[in-house]
Scaffold this active site. Structure first.
Site, PDB file in Angstrom:
ATOM      1  N   CYS A 115       0.854  -1.194   0.000  1.00  0.00           N
ATOM      2  CA  CYS A 115       0.000   0.000   0.000  1.00  0.00           C
ATOM      3  C   CYS A 115       0.878   1.227   0.000  1.00  0.00           C
ATOM      4  CB  CYS A 115      -0.904   0.036   1.220  1.00  0.00           C
ATOM      5  SG  CYS A 115      -2.278  -1.122   1.122  1.00  0.00           S
ATOM      6  N   LEU A 116       0.570   2.174  -0.876  1.00  0.00           N
ATOM      7  CA  LEU A 116       1.337   3.427  -0.945  1.00  0.00           C
ATOM      8  C   LEU A 116       0.935   4.366   0.168  1.00  0.00           C
ATOM      9  CD1 LEU A 116       1.168   3.953  -4.784  1.00  0.00           C
ATOM     10  CD2 LEU A 116       3.027   2.973  -3.459  1.00  0.00           C
TER      11      LEU A 116
END
Length: 116
Positions: A115-116
């Site tokens: 996940c960014l």
């Protein structure tokens, strides 16, 4: 390691430390009242549908020692809770657009790796 932190949450007269993105610094600090405080920060009121997902995520983490990303959460919810609850749209309604990050944060788990 980044030493920056978000504002801690106060739960039952205990200060719970968070990292810069709002995840628990110590996973052992998690409790249902802590989850409720973390959810309030996201303007989410936890209901039974939220708790179903949060407990699924915590079980996944116990078994695999990792936080599930979006696809894994959808698949897990579909298998355990049925096809209606195992849909991205259902999870977004509960936790918002970045449901994997938000749900894992409230569940007291680390940020999912991808996940960014």
């Amino acid at each position: 390691m980044d030493d920056s932190t978000a504002s801690p949450v106060l739960v039952d007269d205990k200060t719970v430390a968070l990292d810069a993105e709002g995840y628990l610094r110590d996973l052992a600090d998690w409790s249902e009242p802590v989850a409720e405080a973390l959810a309030r920060q996201q303007e989410i009121t936890l209901k039974p549908a939220h708790w179903e997902i949060l407990h699924l995520l915590r079980g996944f983490h116990r078994r695999h020692q990792m936080s599930p990303a979006s696809r894994a959460i959808v698949s897990l919810a579909r298998r355990k809770l049925g096809p209606e609850k195992g849909r991205s749209i259902h999870l977004m309604r509960l936790f918002g657009g970045s449901f994997a990050k938000t749900a894992n944060r409230i569940a007291g788990l680390p940020k999912p790796d991808n996940c960014l």
